[in-house]
Scaffold this active site. Structure first.
Site, PDB file in Angstrom:
ATOM      1  CE  LYS A 238     -53.876  -7.381 -20.506  1.00 40.93           C
ATOM      2  NZ  LYS A 238     -53.421  -8.609 -21.145  1.00 40.93           N
TER       3      LYS A 238
ATOM      4  CB  VAL B 274     -41.537  -4.984 -24.809  1.00 44.17           C
ATOM      5  CG1 VAL B 274     -42.101  -4.500 -26.126  1.00 44.17           C
ATOM      6  CG2 VAL B 274     -41.050  -3.821 -23.959  1.00 44.17           C
TER       7      VAL B 274
ATOM      8  N   GLY C  69     -48.121  -9.756 -23.469  1.00 47.65           N
ATOM      9  CA  GLY C  69     -49.485 -10.085 -23.034  1.00 47.65           C
ATOM     10  C   GLY C  69     -49.803  -9.490 -21.678  1.00 47.65           C
TER      11      GLY C  69
ATOM     12  CB  ALA D  54     -51.823  -4.340 -20.748  1.00 46.60           C
TER      13      ALA D  54
ATOM     14  CB  SER E  19     -52.400  -0.918 -22.935  1.00 47.26           C
ATOM     15  OG  SER E  19     -52.464  -1.560 -24.182  1.00 47.26           O
ATOM     16  CB  THR E  20     -50.176  -0.090 -18.215  1.00 47.08           C
ATOM     17  OG1 THR E  20     -50.495   0.426 -16.930  1.00 47.08           O
ATOM     18  CG2 THR E  20     -48.698  -0.367 -18.281  1.00 47.08           C
TER      19      THR E  20
ATOM     20  CG  ASP F 179     -55.436  -4.807 -23.469  1.00 48.51           C
ATOM     21  OD1 ASP F 179     -56.554  -5.341 -23.618  1.00 48.51           O
ATOM     22  OD2 ASP F 179     -54.359  -5.418 -23.616  1.00 48.51           O
TER      23      ASP F 179
HETATM   24  O1  C5P Z   1     -56.765  -2.627 -29.804  1.00 50.32           O
HETATM   25  P1  C5P Z   1     -55.368  -3.037 -30.003  1.00 50.32           P
HETATM   26  O2  C5P Z   1     -54.675  -2.250 -31.102  1.00 50.32           O
HETATM   27  O3  C5P Z   1     -54.549  -3.060 -28.754  1.00 50.32           O
HETATM   28  O4  C5P Z   1     -55.421  -4.539 -30.494  1.00 50.32           O
HETATM   29  C1  C5P Z   1     -54.332  -5.153 -31.135  1.00 50.32           C
HETATM   30  C2  C5P Z   1     -54.862  -6.145 -32.136  1.00 50.32           C
HETATM   31  O5  C5P Z   1     -55.517  -7.220 -31.457  1.00 50.32           O
HETATM   32  C3  C5P Z   1     -55.914  -5.575 -33.069  1.00 50.32           C
HETATM   33  O6  C5P Z   1     -55.304  -5.059 -34.219  1.00 50.32           O
HETATM   34  C4  C5P Z   1     -56.764  -6.767 -33.391  1.00 50.32           C
HETATM   35  O7  C5P Z   1     -56.174  -7.470 -34.448  1.00 50.32           O
HETATM   36  C5  C5P Z   1     -56.667  -7.637 -32.142  1.00 50.32           C
HETATM   37  N1  C5P Z   1     -57.844  -7.532 -31.267  1.00 50.32           N
HETATM   38  C6  C5P Z   1     -59.021  -8.169 -31.642  1.00 50.32           C
HETATM   39  N2  C5P Z   1     -60.119  -8.079 -30.820  1.00 50.32           N
HETATM   40  C7  C5P Z   1     -60.075  -7.405 -29.660  1.00 50.32           C
HETATM   41  C8  C5P Z   1     -58.876  -6.760 -29.253  1.00 50.32           C
HETATM   42  C9  C5P Z   1     -57.779  -6.851 -30.081  1.00 50.32           C
HETATM   43  O8  C5P Z   1     -59.092  -8.800 -32.700  1.00 50.32           O
HETATM   44  N3  C5P Z   1     -61.155  -7.344 -28.882  1.00 50.32           N
END
Ligand code: C5P
Length: 287
Positions: free
Chosen positions: A12, A96, A99, A101, A104-105, A137
């Site tokens: 994405k 990797v 930015g 995803a 995540s995908t 994501d």
């Molecule tokens: O949710 P995920 O583990 O993919 O997010 C990675 C990091 O990005 C989180 O640990 C957080 O520090 C930050 N994040 C955030 N606010 C969001 C999404 C991600 O601060 N809405």
């Protein structure tokens, strides 16, 4: 029930990314338009009687329980109470730590694939809720297409852009940590915010110039400080004919939107002299 399933897992880009403020849970309140592009990993799943195995063809991706795909499988078996296992093999094409995803995908594909493989009957909302427990994501990656994401990223409104987008993606030769970028975000340093509603309306009516005019990513303020190549790549894209160039997510990948394929191909070839990971993509078409 078959014993194997293979799924395409698209990357994405964030056409807009705005942060409304910090949240009590330590995350940030987001408003972002996410858009899937046809740069894809392929995720192969094979039923096992028990255990979770992960392998990839990329030395940069963990082939163990650190992989989001592994965690997705753990959550799936826990949430459904199904006794079973899975062998996951990921053919990696998405850069990797970019930015885009990429992790995540793959995790989203594991949830969708296991749901099919085990005929678990989770509807899309159940799958998205399960994904949200693993990463912000992942619900979007399950929903797919183009969507406005709010909250941590899990509150999604599907959007339908009236036209296909043609882009060049380019990633500098290093990765950034999403967690670190968010931790260093300082809204006092933000000078340009996206016009999310304007972009949404312009996308719906096929007004690409209008959409581009409102696209911004507030996380550029953070990533640009440590990665000056992001600014360089944005400038290169624009000089080479992009009608808009922006960083995706927490970066450092930059995407440029182009109107003509020949111009995009020429830009891609030139950027590729300096950067290894450069791709021409269009919007991902499901089905
Ligand atoms: O949710 P995920 O583990 O993919 O997010 C990675 C990091 O990005 C989180 O640990 C957080 O520090 C930050 N994040 C955030 N606010 C969001 C999404 C991600 O601060 N809405």
């Amino acid at each position: 029930m078959g014993t194997t399933v293979s799924l395409l897992a698209p990357a994405k880009v964030n056409l807009t990314l705005d942060i409304k403020g910090p949240r009590p849970d330590g995350y940030h309140e987001l408003e972002t338009i996410m858009h899937q592009v046809n740069l894809v990993d392929t995720v192969h799943l094979r039923r096992l009687t028990d255990g979770i195995e992960v392998s990839t063809d990329s030395p940069l991706v963990p082939g163990d329980s650190d992989n989001l795909a592994y965690r997705a499988a753990v959550e799936f078996f826990q949430a459904t109470g199904i006794a079973g296992g899975v062998d996951i093999h990921i053919e990696k094409h998405i850069p990797v730590g970019a930015g885009l995803a990429g992790g995540s995908t793959d995790a989203a594909a594991v949830i969708k694939g296991l749901n099919r493989l085990y005929a678990a009957g989770l509807d899309i909302k159940d799958q998205m809720a399960l994904g949200a427990r693993i990463g912000s994501d992942i619900p979007f990656c399950i929903l797919g297409g183009t969507a406005l994401a709010r909250g941590r990223g899990e509150i999604l409104t599907p959007l339908s852009p009236a036209r296909n987008l043609l882009m060049v993606l380019a990633k500098p030769g290093y990765s950034v940590s999403t967690r670190e970028v968010y931790a260093r975000y300082d809204q006092g340093k933000v000078t340009r915010r996206p016009d999310t509603g304007g972009v949404e309306a312009a996308l719906a009516s096929g007004n690409l110039a209008g959409a581009c005019a409102g696209m911004e990513n507030v996380l550029e303020t953070v990533t640009l400080e440590c990665c000056p190549e992001v600014a360089l790549l944005k400038q290169m894209m624009t000089d080479l004919g992009a009608v808009k160039a922006l960083m995706s997510g927490s970066g450092p990948t930059v995407f440029g939107i182009f109107l003509q394929r020949e111009v995009a191909e020429a830009a891609c070839a030139i950027i590729n002299r300096y950067y290894e990971e450069v791709f021409i993509v269009t919007s991902f078409e499901r089905g």
